[in-house]
Design a protein around this motif. Sequence first.
Motif, PDB file in Angstrom:
ATOM      1  N   UNK A 213       0.807  -1.139   0.013  1.00 21.17           N
ATOM      2  CA  UNK A 213      -0.050   0.057  -0.067  1.00 21.17           C
ATOM      3  C   UNK A 213       0.884   1.260   0.151  1.00 21.17           C
ATOM      4  N   UNK A 214       0.492   2.070  -0.934  1.00 19.82           N
ATOM      5  CA  UNK A 214       1.096   3.521  -1.014  1.00 19.82           C
ATOM      6  C   UNK A 214      -0.182   4.430  -0.977  1.00 19.82           C
ATOM      7  N   UNK A 215       0.231   5.493   0.026  1.00 18.55           N
ATOM      8  CA  UNK A 215      -0.621   6.424   0.132  1.00 18.55           C
ATOM      9  C   UNK A 215      -0.719   7.241  -0.922  1.00 18.55           C
ATOM     10  N   UNK A 216      -2.165   7.540  -1.578  1.00 15.84           N
ATOM     11  CA  UNK A 216      -1.854   8.367  -2.722  1.00 15.84           C
ATOM     12  C   UNK A 216      -2.064   9.923  -2.637  1.00 15.84           C
ATOM     13  N   UNK A 217      -1.190  10.474  -3.183  1.00  9.96           N
ATOM     14  CA  UNK A 217      -1.015  12.012  -2.711  1.00  9.96           C
ATOM     15  C   UNK A 217      -2.416  12.842  -3.490  1.00  9.96           C
TER      16      UNK A 217
END
Length: 360
Positions: A213-217
């Motif tokens: 999981x990568x936090x969407x900007x």
Amino acid sequence: MKPSARTAVALGLAAAVMTPSPALAADPVLHAHPLPTLRAEAELTDVAAPAPNQTWIVGHQALKPNYPGNPVVHRWNGHRWAGFTIPNFSSRGVLRSVSATADGVWIGGTKDGAAYVAQYVNGSFVQVAAPAGLRSAAPEQTSAGVWLPGDPRTGVIWRREGAAWIPYFMPMQKVLAVRARGAEAWAVGGAPGEDDSVPGVAHFTGTTWENVPYPAPFGEGSILEDVLPRTANDVWVAGTNYTRGEPRPTEPLLHRYDGATWTPVLLPPEVIGLSSIARDDSGDVWISGLAQAPGWDARPRPVVIGTAPDSIAWTVLEVPGAGESGVHHEGWDTLAVEAGTSRLWVLADTRPDGPVLATG
């Protein structure tokens, strides 16, 4: 760049790496490097440098304006460029990818609407059949195997095993880069969703690909374009967030992952987007991208930035020989570090002058 709501709210991560340090011990200077003779409508899309005095470039040179085709593959041997014949490739085809390590060289693109793949064997290229139905190819030669991303939205990536391409489920829609450290690989691009405007990261454990999981900007869309697994617990990802706002329409994405947490890395304020990331033999990290000076009339220009990884202090290198402005192309590999050395090779597309190559 000033801290934004995207950084504070959407990411919710640890503090950016801001520890001051001296600049790199021996700051290089990039010099314009001569290109092979190309037609005026040429585009160079990828660069690789798998060994000393072995630098590859690929692309295409149009037979006439707005008529792409005629593939280009050249290798620099330290003294001159040598061109290569591409087997079973019509002039309407387009090459977009070269990936090379000490284990091999692969090229890929599109021919007559279908994927084209070739491998360098005993001094020449040999075509390798691509998986059925694949429309475009960008093979990635890594220590974890040769990978071939599937078409966007298919959820498949292929690995070369023996004489066959074996499919693996990929928890991403669009794969723009695959890099490996040993038997483990990392991929970045676009995550699953209604569109491909959300960044995606996946990790290959040796048997399967797992979503990271990568936090969407916050923005109109964003993409991760390259990944560097520097150590087992230090993975860097780089890309661009399309804000479509003021003062600039884009902003860079650069984060480090320690296995549990994403940490944003502070960047020089003039950088507005990132393309390719690599490390040299001394361990320093280098990233290609675009920079833009303040002011409404300023134009983006290609740059390379570099830092030691343990204490961030960026060196900004200007790419010489550029035209009026730099052009960003999603997914193009524009930076290579010559293996066995710390020499940088940088491709840039500029307007109106076209492609330039720099080294240092």
